[in-house]
Write a protein that holds these residues in place. Structure first.
Motif, PDB file in Angstrom:
ATOM      1  N   GLY A 166       0.793  -1.240   0.000  1.00 56.45           N
ATOM      2  CA  GLY A 166       0.000   0.000   0.000  1.00 56.45           C
ATOM      3  C   GLY A 166       0.815   1.275   0.000  1.00 56.45           C
ATOM      4  N   LEU A 167       2.131   1.149   0.146  1.00 56.55           N
ATOM      5  CA  LEU A 167       2.970   2.355   0.189  1.00 56.55           C
ATOM      6  C   LEU A 167       3.567   2.647  -1.198  1.00 56.55           C
ATOM      7  N   LEU A 168       3.359   3.892  -1.655  1.00 61.75           N
ATOM      8  CA  LEU A 168       3.912   4.327  -2.938  1.00 61.75           C
ATOM      9  C   LEU A 168       4.711   5.601  -2.711  1.00 61.75           C
ATOM     10  N   VAL A 169       5.762   5.808  -3.502  1.00 66.54           N
ATOM     11  CA  VAL A 169       6.505   7.066  -3.447  1.00 66.54           C
ATOM     12  C   VAL A 169       6.207   7.849  -4.728  1.00 66.54           C
ATOM     13  N   TYR A 170       5.764   9.095  -4.581  1.00 65.76           N
ATOM     14  CA  TYR A 170       5.476   9.965  -5.725  1.00 65.76           C
ATOM     15  C   TYR A 170       6.527  11.075  -5.782  1.00 65.76           C
ATOM     16  N   ALA A 171       7.002  11.424  -6.980  1.00 67.43           N
ATOM     17  CA  ALA A 171       7.925  12.559  -7.104  1.00 67.43           C
ATOM     18  C   ALA A 171       7.752  13.195  -8.491  1.00 67.43           C
ATOM     19  N   ASP A 172       8.060  14.416  -8.640  1.00 62.99           N
ATOM     20  CA  ASP A 172       8.217  15.461  -7.655  1.00 62.99           C
ATOM     21  C   ASP A 172       6.891  16.196  -7.544  1.00 62.99           C
ATOM     22  N   CYS A 173       6.429  16.441  -6.356  1.00 68.92           N
ATOM     23  CA  CYS A 173       5.102  17.065  -6.167  1.00 68.92           C
ATOM     24  C   CYS A 173       5.211  18.439  -5.528  1.00 68.92           C
ATOM     25  N   VAL A 174       6.456  18.914  -5.260  1.00 69.68           N
ATOM     26  CA  VAL A 174       6.601  20.178  -4.522  1.00 69.68           C
ATOM     27  C   VAL A 174       7.523  21.204  -5.196  1.00 69.68           C
ATOM     28  N   VAL A 175       8.671  20.781  -5.753  1.00 68.68           N
ATOM     29  CA  VAL A 175       9.738  21.762  -6.010  1.00 68.68           C
ATOM     30  C   VAL A 175       9.859  22.232  -7.468  1.00 68.68           C
ATOM     31  N   MET A 176      10.111  21.316  -8.404  1.00 63.10           N
ATOM     32  CA  MET A 176      10.552  21.701  -9.760  1.00 63.10           C
ATOM     33  C   MET A 176       9.346  21.883 -10.691  1.00 63.10           C
ATOM     34  N   PRO A 177       8.970  23.125 -11.008  1.00 61.22           N
ATOM     35  CA  PRO A 177       7.759  23.315 -11.815  1.00 61.22           C
ATOM     36  C   PRO A 177       7.803  22.599 -13.172  1.00 61.22           C
ATOM     37  N   ASN A 178       8.927  22.723 -13.893  1.00 60.29           N
ATOM     38  CA  ASN A 178       8.963  22.125 -15.236  1.00 60.29           C
ATOM     39  C   ASN A 178      10.340  21.529 -15.506  1.00 60.29           C
ATOM     40  N   PRO A 179      10.635  20.364 -14.938  1.00 59.54           N
ATOM     41  CA  PRO A 179      11.991  19.813 -15.056  1.00 59.54           C
ATOM     42  C   PRO A 179      12.374  19.478 -16.492  1.00 59.54           C
ATOM     43  N   THR A 180      13.657  19.632 -16.791  1.00 62.63           N
ATOM     44  CA  THR A 180      14.186  19.151 -18.078  1.00 62.63           C
ATOM     45  C   THR A 180      14.268  17.624 -17.994  1.00 62.63           C
ATOM     46  N   ALA A 181      14.615  16.990 -19.118  1.00 64.91           N
ATOM     47  CA  ALA A 181      14.757  15.525 -19.115  1.00 64.91           C
ATOM     48  C   ALA A 181      15.830  15.103 -18.109  1.00 64.91           C
ATOM     49  N   GLU A 182      16.934  15.846 -18.067  1.00 59.87           N
ATOM     50  CA  GLU A 182      18.010  15.483 -17.137  1.00 59.87           C
ATOM     51  C   GLU A 182      17.540  15.653 -15.687  1.00 59.87           C
ATOM     52  N   GLU A 183      16.836  16.756 -15.420  1.00 60.28           N
ATOM     53  CA  GLU A 183      16.337  16.984 -14.055  1.00 60.28           C
ATOM     54  C   GLU A 183      15.336  15.905 -13.647  1.00 60.28           C
ATOM     55  N   LEU A 184      14.513  15.487 -14.614  1.00 61.38           N
ATOM     56  CA  LEU A 184      13.532  14.426 -14.342  1.00 61.38           C
ATOM     57  C   LEU A 184      14.259  13.116 -13.973  1.00 61.38           C
ATOM     58  N   ALA A 185      15.354  12.870 -14.668  1.00 62.42           N
ATOM     59  CA  ALA A 185      16.148  11.663 -14.371  1.00 62.42           C
ATOM     60  C   ALA A 185      16.699  11.733 -12.948  1.00 62.42           C
ATOM     61  N   TYR A 186      17.203  12.921 -12.547  1.00 61.31           N
ATOM     62  CA  TYR A 186      17.739  13.068 -11.184  1.00 61.31           C
ATOM     63  C   TYR A 186      16.631  12.951 -10.137  1.00 61.31           C
ATOM     64  N   ILE A 187      15.432  13.457 -10.465  1.00 65.83           N
ATOM     65  CA  ILE A 187      14.299  13.313  -9.536  1.00 65.83           C
ATOM     66  C   ILE A 187      14.031  11.820  -9.310  1.00 65.83           C
ATOM     67  N   ALA A 188      14.054  11.038 -10.391  1.00 64.42           N
ATOM     68  CA  ALA A 188      13.778   9.595 -10.299  1.00 64.42           C
ATOM     69  C   ALA A 188      14.822   8.892  -9.422  1.00 64.42           C
ATOM     70  N   VAL A 189      16.077   9.218  -9.645  1.00 63.09           N
ATOM     71  CA  VAL A 189      17.146   8.562  -8.875  1.00 63.09           C
ATOM     72  C   VAL A 189      17.032   8.947  -7.393  1.00 63.09           C
ATOM     73  N   ALA A 190      16.741  10.224  -7.136  1.00 62.18           N
ATOM     74  CA  ALA A 190      16.602  10.684  -5.740  1.00 62.18           C
ATOM     75  C   ALA A 190      15.392  10.032  -5.072  1.00 62.18           C
ATOM     76  N   ALA A 191      14.299   9.880  -5.807  1.00 61.30           N
ATOM     77  CA  ALA A 191      13.088   9.273  -5.222  1.00 61.30           C
ATOM     78  C   ALA A 191      13.341   7.800  -4.884  1.00 61.30           C
ATOM     79  N   ALA A 192      14.088   7.113  -5.727  1.00 61.74           N
ATOM     80  CA  ALA A 192      14.428   5.707  -5.441  1.00 61.74           C
ATOM     81  C   ALA A 192      15.272   5.628  -4.167  1.00 61.74           C
TER      82      ALA A 192
END
Ligand code: ACO
Length: 331
Positions: A166-192
């Motif tokens: 029942g536990l899921l991790v969602y990202a990013d829901c607070v900080v980066m309004p419009n991430p680039t592809a590279e920023e999106l990749a870093y968000i994914a790695v950080a969320a993991a």
């Protein structure tokens, strides 16, 4: 045990000092009293002693033994001002301005964390997210191995078939309004990383969300998510990560099998990466309000833990966020 009970048990095992810059706000004062009583953290209330005591009297809570620091009277103010000047002079902050800034409880609290006089900070019961984030980004900065700061929402859903019990991790829901592809990749790695360290997921399985699954739609927005998938594979080759995929493809086993056959993630994702902040912020609120999930937010990628609250937060939200910040500080 629920996720938050596990976090609280961890917080108690090695108590950390957490600064609360909104020290005279009634919910914050009550939360500090609970944190101290339950041994979850050593809270530090920033503000004028008289108004903090007045807030405590209003709620009838006991704040004896809780540290109160008034930036206007603190012997640390000069040291913090001169460090702040050094850190921000290239950005136009003068010595005079630095002295003014450290009188602000938010900046004073951030300087306590920066210098190691406290282990972490929680704010946002009064301040907006931007007002809380900006000084943290400017002074605490990102971890050396991370390019950006972002956030994860830990969603504890009533449907225990989803994600990790029942536990899921969602990202990013607070900080980066419009991430680039590279920023999106870093968000994914950080969320993991957040899923592993804070939620105890042994195997984060990361889905990069889109309105398309594996090329079913052609659009520049889909291209961005596909690029993010490639970059994330380069940054973290061992991470189970796949996309682009739709929300149902990520979570529902039969749909995952039919829309993304052979994917190691589709149908069994436990970390969901939204393509931008509008999708992420709307997505977590739908899960919370319609899906009935409990949710807890943390910032990731900051060099020291600082976390934001919603201005509509309850006393319990503050207690929970401080406990999570304390656990982040243990690392
Ligand atoms: N990671 C790391 N550093 C960053 C980031 C980031 N994501 N964003 C900005 N910075 C740095 C900048 O490089 C800059 O550093 P510098 O001054 O040393 O050069 C500093 O932070 C300030 O940057 P600005 O561009 O001046 O700040 P900006 O005005 O863009 O604000 C902010 C950044 C606050 C994160 C902004 O992007 C924002 O408001 N995001 C949305 C917040 C929000 O409203 N969220 C939704 C509500 S929250 C909820 O519902 C729970």
């Amino acid at each position: 045990m629920s996720m938050i009970d596990i976090v609280k048990a961890k917080a108690r095992s090695d108590v950390k000092s957490i600064v609360l810059p909104e020290g005279d706000e009634v919910r914050t004062v009550e939360a500090a009293s609970i944190l101290k009583k339950e041994g979850l953290a050593d809270p530090v209330l920033i503000g004028e002693k008289g108004s903090i005591e007045a807030a405590a009297a209003k709620t009838g809570c006991d704040i004896s033994g809780i540290r109160i620091v008034d930036p206007l009277l603190s012997t640390k103010a000069e040291e913090y001002a001169s460090l702040l000047f050094e850190l921000r002079k290239a950005k136009g902050v003068t010595e005079e301005k630095a002295k003014e800034l450290v009188k602000d409880p938010m900046y004073f609290g951030i300087m306590m964390v920066k210098t190691g006089d406290a282990d972490g900070l929680v704010s946002g019961a009064v301040h907006t997210t931007g007002d809380m984030l900006r000084p943290a980004l400017q002074i605490i900065k990102t971890k050396p191995e991370m390019k950006i700061v972002s956030s994860s929402f830990l969603m504890d859903c009533p449907n225990k078939d989803l994600g990790e019990d029942g536990l899921l991790v969602y990202a990013d829901c607070v900080v980066m309004p419009n991430p680039t592809a590279e920023e999106l990749a870093y968000i994914a790695v950080a969320a993991a990383d957040t899923a592993r360290r804070l939620c105890g997921f042994e195997e984060p399985r990361v889905a990069m969300l889109s309105f398309s699954s594996k090329g079913s739609a052609k659009h520049e927005l889909v291209d961005k998510v596909q690029q993010a998938v490639s970059i994330a594979h380069e940054i973290a080759p061992d991470l189970l990560l796949d996309g682009e995929m739709q929300f149902d493809c990520a979570l529902v086993p039969e749909i995952g099998k039919s829309k993304a056959p052979g994917s190691p993630v589709a149908g069994r994702a436990n970390v969901l990466i939204f393509p931008d902040l509008q999708a992420g912020n709307i997505g977590y609120k739908i899960t919370q309000r319609i899906g009935g999930a409990d949710c807890f937010a943390v910032l990731q990628g900051l060099n020291k833990p600082c976390n934001d609250l919603s201005r509509g937060c309850s006393v319990e939200d503050i207690v929970n966020t401080v406990a999570m910040t304390a656990v982040q500080a243990q690392e």
